[in-house]
Design a protein around this motif. Structure first.
Motif, PDB file in Angstrom:
ATOM      1  N   THR A 169      17.241  21.690  84.126  1.00 36.42           N
ATOM      2  CA  THR A 169      18.650  22.353  82.951  1.00 36.42           C
ATOM      3  C   THR A 169      18.895  21.199  82.323  1.00 36.42           C
ATOM      4  O   THR A 169      20.091  20.525  83.525  1.00 36.42           O
ATOM      5  N   PHE A 219      19.235  27.225  89.997  1.00 36.00           N
ATOM      6  CA  PHE A 219      19.068  25.902  89.178  1.00 36.00           C
ATOM      7  C   PHE A 219      18.144  24.716  90.521  1.00 36.00           C
ATOM      8  O   PHE A 219      18.110  25.138  91.446  1.00 36.00           O
ATOM      9  N   ILE A 222      19.266  19.221  87.384  1.00 33.94           N
ATOM     10  CA  ILE A 222      20.128  19.193  86.180  1.00 33.94           C
ATOM     11  C   ILE A 222      20.373  17.972  85.871  1.00 33.94           C
ATOM     12  O   ILE A 222      20.953  16.938  86.782  1.00 33.94           O
TER      13      ILE A 222
END
Length: 481
Positions: A169, A219, A222
């Motif tokens: 992400t 998630f 990241i």
């Protein structure tokens, strides 16, 4: 083979948690030799504004591995952050912060949380370039490079591949900072095409931070810029149950620095109550980095087993889930006692020899292939009088095709034909001079403009040249500009 490492005991609780960690590493059989340096508060107080002496730099450059406890940076007074200095001086461009929940042994509202934040470490507002430009205006410069962005983004994708992660992400604020953060997002999208097996997504940083706080389990990996990464890393660590459990690594082409993410906590220094887990987790990452994954596995599993036993320091102790409240030394002793054991509930660690380093090679600067054309200049002027009077004065400076387009204040158009009665104006105005689209100007023309401003008695604080790159403006545009 014995690996030499440099160790900094730090300030506040640093010496206590470092002693505890080194005791565990020794008993676990880590094949390291330790060279100690002193950095931080005492060095600052000796007059070294960076908090580090030349002899310490020699050790770092010789050993290329640093295990560092938290330090205290004096506030203000011209002191520089030692962490920022080290990251830039040693090329530690990637900050890696794994964060996971240890439910049910450490209280958390997100038992499935298991994410890694890959943070760019050298650029952004942390470049530390700041100015006071007027009585009212203070400036911090945000620097983002294409080469630095490409390197950190590629590192994140390689890290995901090497660690069997499924999704990467990107977080940025490109809805507002369309040039700098826009480049970061676009680079992520471009490089992401080279990794078809990984899921990819983008979040605006504000909603991304909110999701980490409320739904961190969605998630995996990241990747983000320096300031954003610093903030969301602490959010993630706190949501997991305790900032004191989180370690981090700072990785460059040649160097590695390993440290806990929490501060030096001078208020509890010397009380034998600090949790050494953050620096111990960082040491585990260090062991993998220096090629001792078996020792890393042994230490990590003993630590997990200790958590499962309910042997907890005060920061994570809960009557309903803990069995014994212990101090720093006692916690380390418990981990040593549990060396060779594996957790029964939490997933056991099983580290393998590190694969090739994830994209640590230097990325070349962007090739100068775009056609770069000088289109104008933003001249910043200190002014506290009437805005229309300023407009008249500045307009009179124009010569040839380099004409005044607008005056703006804090990024909002203030002249011409603007009612500023409802605006909160500061004492610095941006005066935008441009030539018509398709035309170019020269540095000589801009220099002459500034000379005319000086002769007119205008107090200009800086000038920013305006460029087109392959016909695309390399600066922000708004109405009338």
């Amino acid at each position: 083979m014995t690996i030499p490492i440099t160790v900094a005991y730090g300030d506040g609780i640093g010496p206590e948690i470092m002693e505890a960690t080194l005791h565990v590493l020794k008993e676990a059989g880590a094949d390291i030799s330790i060279e100690t340096i002193e950095v931080g508060e005492r060095i600052y107080n000796q007059g070294a504004s960076s908090g580090i002496l030349p002899s310490a730099w020699e050790s770092l450059r010789r050993n290329k591995v640093l295990l560092k406890a938290p330090i205290t940076t004096p506030q203000g007074k011209g002191y520089k952050s030692l962490n920022v200095t080290m990251r830039k001086a040693l090329g530690l461009y990637a900050n890696i912060r794994p964060t996971q929940a240890y439910h049910p042994f450490v209280k958390t509202n997100h038992p499935k949380m298991n994410l890694v934040i890959v943070r760019e470490n050298e650029e952004d507002l942390y470049a530390g370039i700041e100015y006071r430009q007027s009585h009212d205006v203070y400036e911090s410069v945000k620097l983002i490079t294409r080469s630095g962005t490409e390197r950190i983004v590629r590192y994140a994708f390689e890290y995901a591949m090497q660690n069997n992660r499924k999704k990467v992400t990107c977080m940025s604020k490109d809805n507002i900072m369309k040039i700098s953060d826009g480049m970061f997002h676009n680079t992520f999208d471009s490089i992401g095409k080279e990794y078809p097996s990984l899921e990819k997504e983008h979040y605006i940083i504000d909603i991304g931070a909110a999701r980490i706080a409320s739904r961190p389990e969605i998630f995996d990996v990241i990747v983000t810029e320096n300031l954003y990464g610093d903030i969301i890393s602490d959010i993630a660590a706190d949501v997991s149950g305790s900032v004191g459990l989180a370690g981090s690594s700072n990785i460059g082409e040649d160097f590695g620095m390993f440290e806990a993410i929490h501060g030096s906590a001078p208020d509890i220094s010397g009380k034998n109550i600090a949790n050494p887990s953050g620096i111990l987790q960082s040491a585990v990452m260090m062991l993998i980095h220096i090629g001792q994954p078996e020792v890393a596995t042994t230490v990590h599993n003993a630590w997990l087993y200790t958590l499962e036993q309910g042997i907890h320091t005060p920061d994570i102790y809960r009557k309903e889930s803990s069995r014994e409240k212990v101090g720093t030394k006692e916690f380390a002793a418990a981990v040593v006692k549990n060396l060779g054991k594996k957790p029964a509930t939490l997933p056991a660690a099983d580290y393998k020899p590190a694969a090739k380093k994830a994209a640590t090679a230097k990325i070349a600067l962007a090739a100068a292939t775009a056609k770069k054309e000088l289109n104008g200049v933003d001249m910043y002027v200190c002014w506290t009088g009437d805005v229309n009077e300023l407009g008249t004065k500045v307009k009179a400076l124009a010569e040839g095709e380099l004409i005044l387009k607008t005056l703006s204040n804090k990024g909002l158009k203030a002249w011409p034909e603007m009612d500023t009665s409802g605006m909160h104006l500061t004492d610095q105005f941006r005066c935008r001079f441009r030539v018509p689209n398709g035309k170019t100007t020269t540095h000589a023309a801009i220099t002459a403009l500034l000379e005319r401003a000086q002769k007119a008695g205008l107090d200009f604080t800086k000038a920013e040249n305006l460029y087109f790159f392959d016909g695309v403006p390399g600066y922000t545009l708004s109405q009338g500009q």
